[in-house]
Design a protein around this motif. Structure first.
Motif, PDB file in Angstrom:
ATOM      1  N   GLN A 206      -3.903  33.040  32.412  1.00 25.95           N
ATOM      2  CA  GLN A 206      -2.980  33.594  33.402  1.00 25.95           C
ATOM      3  C   GLN A 206      -1.847  32.615  33.706  1.00 25.95           C
ATOM      4  N   ALA A 207      -2.202  31.351  33.919  1.00 25.54           N
ATOM      5  CA  ALA A 207      -1.192  30.339  34.235  1.00 25.54           C
ATOM      6  C   ALA A 207      -0.242  30.118  33.068  1.00 25.54           C
ATOM      7  N   SER A 208      -0.795  30.088  31.845  1.00 25.83           N
ATOM      8  CA  SER A 208       0.017  29.854  30.659  1.00 25.83           C
ATOM      9  C   SER A 208       0.920  31.048  30.349  1.00 25.83           C
ATOM     10  N   ARG A 209       0.474  32.220  30.728  1.00 25.41           N
ATOM     11  CA  ARG A 209       1.240  33.437  30.449  1.00 25.41           C
ATOM     12  C   ARG A 209       2.527  33.493  31.254  1.00 25.41           C
ATOM     13  N   SER A 210       2.462  33.118  32.524  1.00 22.57           N
ATOM     14  CA  SER A 210       3.618  33.264  33.409  1.00 22.57           C
ATOM     15  C   SER A 210       4.243  31.932  33.817  1.00 22.57           C
ATOM     16  N   LEU A 211       3.513  30.817  33.622  1.00 23.52           N
ATOM     17  CA  LEU A 211       3.954  29.475  34.033  1.00 23.52           C
ATOM     18  C   LEU A 211       4.273  29.421  35.525  1.00 23.52           C
ATOM     19  N   GLY A 212       3.680  30.334  36.242  1.00 23.31           N
ATOM     20  CA  GLY A 212       3.819  30.406  37.694  1.00 23.31           C
ATOM     21  C   GLY A 212       2.895  31.490  38.202  1.00 23.31           C
ATOM     22  N   SER A 213       2.560  31.445  39.482  1.00 22.54           N
ATOM     23  CA  SER A 213       1.603  32.432  39.963  1.00 22.54           C
ATOM     24  C   SER A 213       1.616  32.525  41.481  1.00 22.54           C
ATOM     25  N   GLN A 214       1.280  33.722  41.969  1.00 22.82           N
ATOM     26  CA  GLN A 214       0.966  33.889  43.382  1.00 22.82           C
ATOM     27  C   GLN A 214      -0.423  33.342  43.642  1.00 22.82           C
ATOM     28  N   ASN A 215      -0.688  32.956  44.871  1.00 20.25           N
ATOM     29  CA  ASN A 215      -2.012  32.399  45.167  1.00 20.25           C
ATOM     30  C   ASN A 215      -3.070  33.481  45.365  1.00 20.25           C
ATOM     31  N   THR A 216      -2.689  34.738  45.172  1.00 14.86           N
ATOM     32  CA  THR A 216      -3.646  35.851  45.255  1.00 14.86           C
ATOM     33  C   THR A 216      -3.714  36.605  43.927  1.00 14.86           C
TER      34      THR A 216
ATOM     35  N   MET B   1       2.872  29.026  43.218  1.00 15.41           N
ATOM     36  CA  MET B   1       2.954  27.806  42.424  1.00 15.41           C
ATOM     37  C   MET B   1       3.708  28.077  41.132  1.00 15.41           C
ATOM     38  N   ASP B   2       4.596  27.141  40.760  1.00 13.65           N
ATOM     39  CA  ASP B   2       5.359  27.268  39.527  1.00 13.65           C
ATOM     40  C   ASP B   2       5.456  25.915  38.841  1.00 13.65           C
ATOM     41  N   ILE B   3       5.525  25.952  37.503  1.00 10.51           N
ATOM     42  CA  ILE B   3       5.781  24.739  36.731  1.00 10.51           C
ATOM     43  C   ILE B   3       7.278  24.441  36.779  1.00 10.51           C
ATOM     44  N   ALA B   4       7.623  23.191  37.018  1.00 10.87           N
ATOM     45  CA  ALA B   4       9.026  22.827  37.209  1.00 10.87           C
ATOM     46  C   ALA B   4       9.843  23.019  35.929  1.00 10.87           C
ATOM     47  N   ASP B   5       9.370  22.434  34.815  1.00  7.16           N
ATOM     48  CA  ASP B   5      10.108  22.505  33.558  1.00  7.16           C
ATOM     49  C   ASP B   5       9.391  23.469  32.615  1.00  7.16           C
ATOM     50  N   LYS B   6       9.714  24.742  32.720  1.00  8.96           N
ATOM     51  CA  LYS B   6       8.996  25.756  31.945  1.00  8.96           C
ATOM     52  C   LYS B   6       9.356  25.741  30.466  1.00  8.96           C
ATOM     53  N   SER B   7      10.525  25.239  30.136  1.00  5.23           N
ATOM     54  CA  SER B   7      10.952  25.241  28.736  1.00  5.23           C
ATOM     55  C   SER B   7      10.515  23.980  27.988  1.00  5.23           C
ATOM     56  N   GLY B   8      10.061  22.972  28.702  1.00  4.37           N
ATOM     57  CA  GLY B   8       9.731  21.694  28.065  1.00  4.37           C
ATOM     58  C   GLY B   8       8.255  21.386  28.007  1.00  4.37           C
ATOM     59  N   THR B   9       7.392  22.393  28.067  1.00  7.79           N
ATOM     60  CA  THR B   9       5.947  22.160  28.039  1.00  7.79           C
ATOM     61  C   THR B   9       5.283  22.993  26.949  1.00  7.79           C
TER      62      THR B   9
ATOM     63  N   VAL C 259       1.478  27.827  25.201  1.00  8.96           N
ATOM     64  CA  VAL C 259       0.891  28.265  23.936  1.00  8.96           C
ATOM     65  C   VAL C 259      -0.298  29.197  24.140  1.00  8.96           C
ATOM     66  N   PHE C 260      -1.071  28.998  25.213  1.00 10.53           N
ATOM     67  CA  PHE C 260      -2.278  29.787  25.432  1.00 10.53           C
ATOM     68  C   PHE C 260      -1.980  31.240  25.824  1.00 10.53           C
ATOM     69  N   GLY C 261      -0.877  31.436  26.520  1.00 15.39           N
ATOM     70  CA  GLY C 261      -0.608  32.766  27.042  1.00 15.39           C
ATOM     71  C   GLY C 261       0.533  33.509  26.391  1.00 15.39           C
ATOM     72  N   GLN C 262       1.400  32.773  25.621  1.00 18.28           N
ATOM     73  CA  GLN C 262       2.610  33.413  25.124  1.00 18.28           C
ATOM     74  C   GLN C 262       2.774  33.387  23.605  1.00 18.28           C
ATOM     75  N   GLU C 263       2.084  32.501  22.925  1.00 14.94           N
ATOM     76  CA  GLU C 263       2.294  32.344  21.488  1.00 14.94           C
ATOM     77  C   GLU C 263       1.444  33.318  20.666  1.00 14.94           C
TER      78      GLU C 263
ATOM     79  N   ILE D 138      -3.978  28.431  40.294  1.00 21.70           N
ATOM     80  CA  ILE D 138      -3.159  27.598  41.184  1.00 21.70           C
ATOM     81  C   ILE D 138      -3.391  26.114  40.916  1.00 21.70           C
ATOM     82  N   VAL D 139      -4.635  25.734  40.694  1.00 22.51           N
ATOM     83  CA  VAL D 139      -4.957  24.321  40.476  1.00 22.51           C
ATOM     84  C   VAL D 139      -4.307  23.792  39.203  1.00 22.51           C
ATOM     85  N   VAL D 140      -4.434  24.540  38.091  1.00 22.83           N
ATOM     86  CA  VAL D 140      -3.882  24.035  36.836  1.00 22.83           C
ATOM     87  C   VAL D 140      -2.356  24.008  36.880  1.00 22.83           C
TER      88      VAL D 140
END
Length: 324
Positions: A232-242, A145-153, A157-161, A81-83
């Motif tokens: 985890q954050a890089s894999r989904s670019l969003g997450s539940q807080n649990t 929590m979600d990253i606003a611009d998922k296609s522009g970051t 790379v850590f979770g999907q490449e 959530i923090v990252v």
């Protein structure tokens, strides 16, 4: 002779029983569904196990040192959530650094309580499980929590490449496993971890700074949790807080399956990796044979009980208690 053979068989099952059971599971799943042994499925299992595996690597140090860490699930939720939150505020680079710093601070706090104040690790980390969960909900305002611009970051790379066809999470898991294996087996610090876990009082009398060693095992664990949160954050670019809720039991099961003793002083990073894979393939096999996903929670509990029983049995050289 019969009694001797019975004793030898009991000792063998105590040491190798979990591997025998795993082999039986693998053969059964392969016969039930041919897709189980396909290369794509094997890579998928390893990739999905990487986050759990990274966390288990750090907890291995804590357990070998004679303690427990039940806070890793909540701490992973916090890291994720923090990252994600700081990504849009500070940028991905600074967000990662800040998340690692905050997660390491939590690990240092737990290490101080257990190492220097000599509080019971089960009670401390059980309490921190709840406290960190509350901290995560406070930070996120109770929202996902979600990253606003998922296609522009480049954060993904850590979770999907992939690198040379191998998913990056698998590479990070493997590299971290090698590094921590060398740290545990080839350095003075690693030998001190074994000594403290095997006999803390004797280690102290030998001049080993027990409190500092225990403190550092929780720092290692926190670093691994932060890495898992990043994946985890890089894999989904969003997450539940649990997102990490309940993972502490799976992590502990993997560590014990790998042969680390709950009594401390025994275990290796390599065998923890094996334990992670055992858990991952069993859960995958259960899904492929058509069982509902929540059955894996029951199976995980059974595996924990079986692993603890075999751990105790290996210590005494027989499956059953001599007074039973």
């Amino acid at each position: 002779m019969a009694q001797l053979n019975k004793t030898e068989i009991g000792a063998f099952l105590a040491k190798q029983g979990i591997l025998i059971a795993f082999a039986a599971f693998m053969i059964g799943f392969a016969l039930a569904n041919q897709r189980f042994i396909e290369l794509d499925n094997v890579f998928g299992v390893i990739r999905s196990s990487a986050i759990l595996g990274v966390m288990a690597l750090g907890v291995t140090f804590v357990v070998i040192g004679g303690n427990l860490d039940l806070s890793v699930g909540s701490m992973m939720s916090f890291s994720t959530i923090v990252v994600l939150d700081l990504h849009d505020k500070l940028g991905p680079g600074l967000a990662i650094l800040a998340m690692f710093a905050l997660t390491l601070a939590l690990g240092a706090f737990i290490g101080f309580l257990v190492g220097y104040l000599k509080l019971n690790s089960l009670i401390v980390t059980l309490g921190m499980l709840s406290a960190i969960h509350g901290l995560t909900l406070t930070w996120s305002g109770g929202k996902n929590m979600d990253i606003a611009d998922k296609s522009g970051t480049w954060f993904s790379v850590f979770g999907q490449e992939r690198v040379m066809g191998i998913p990056v999470p698998i590479l990070i898991f493997a590299l971290l496993a090698v590094a921590l294996s060398l740290l545990l087996s080839k350095t003075p610090f690693g030998r001190k971890v074994y000594a403290v876990g095997g006999n803390g009082q004797a280690a102290t009398f030998s001049g080993i700074p027990r409190a500092r060693v225990v403190f550092l095992t929780y720092i290692v664990s926190a670093f691994c949790v932060a890495t898992a949160g990043l994946l985890q954050a890089s894999r989904s670019l969003g997450s539940q807080n649990t997102v990490g809720q309940g993972m502490e039991l799976e992590v502990l099961a993997a560590v014990i399956l790998g042969g680390a003793s709950l009594m401390g002083g025994a275990g290796t990073v390599f065998k923890t990796v094996i334990g992670v894979l055992i858990l991952g393939f069993i859960q995958n096999g259960l899904l492929l044979v058509g069982l509902d996903f929540y059955v894996q929670y029951i199976v995980t509990w059974i595996i924990i009980i079986l692993a603890v029983w075999l751990d105790v049995a290996a210590k005494r050289g027989r499956l059953w208690s001599p007074i039973a």
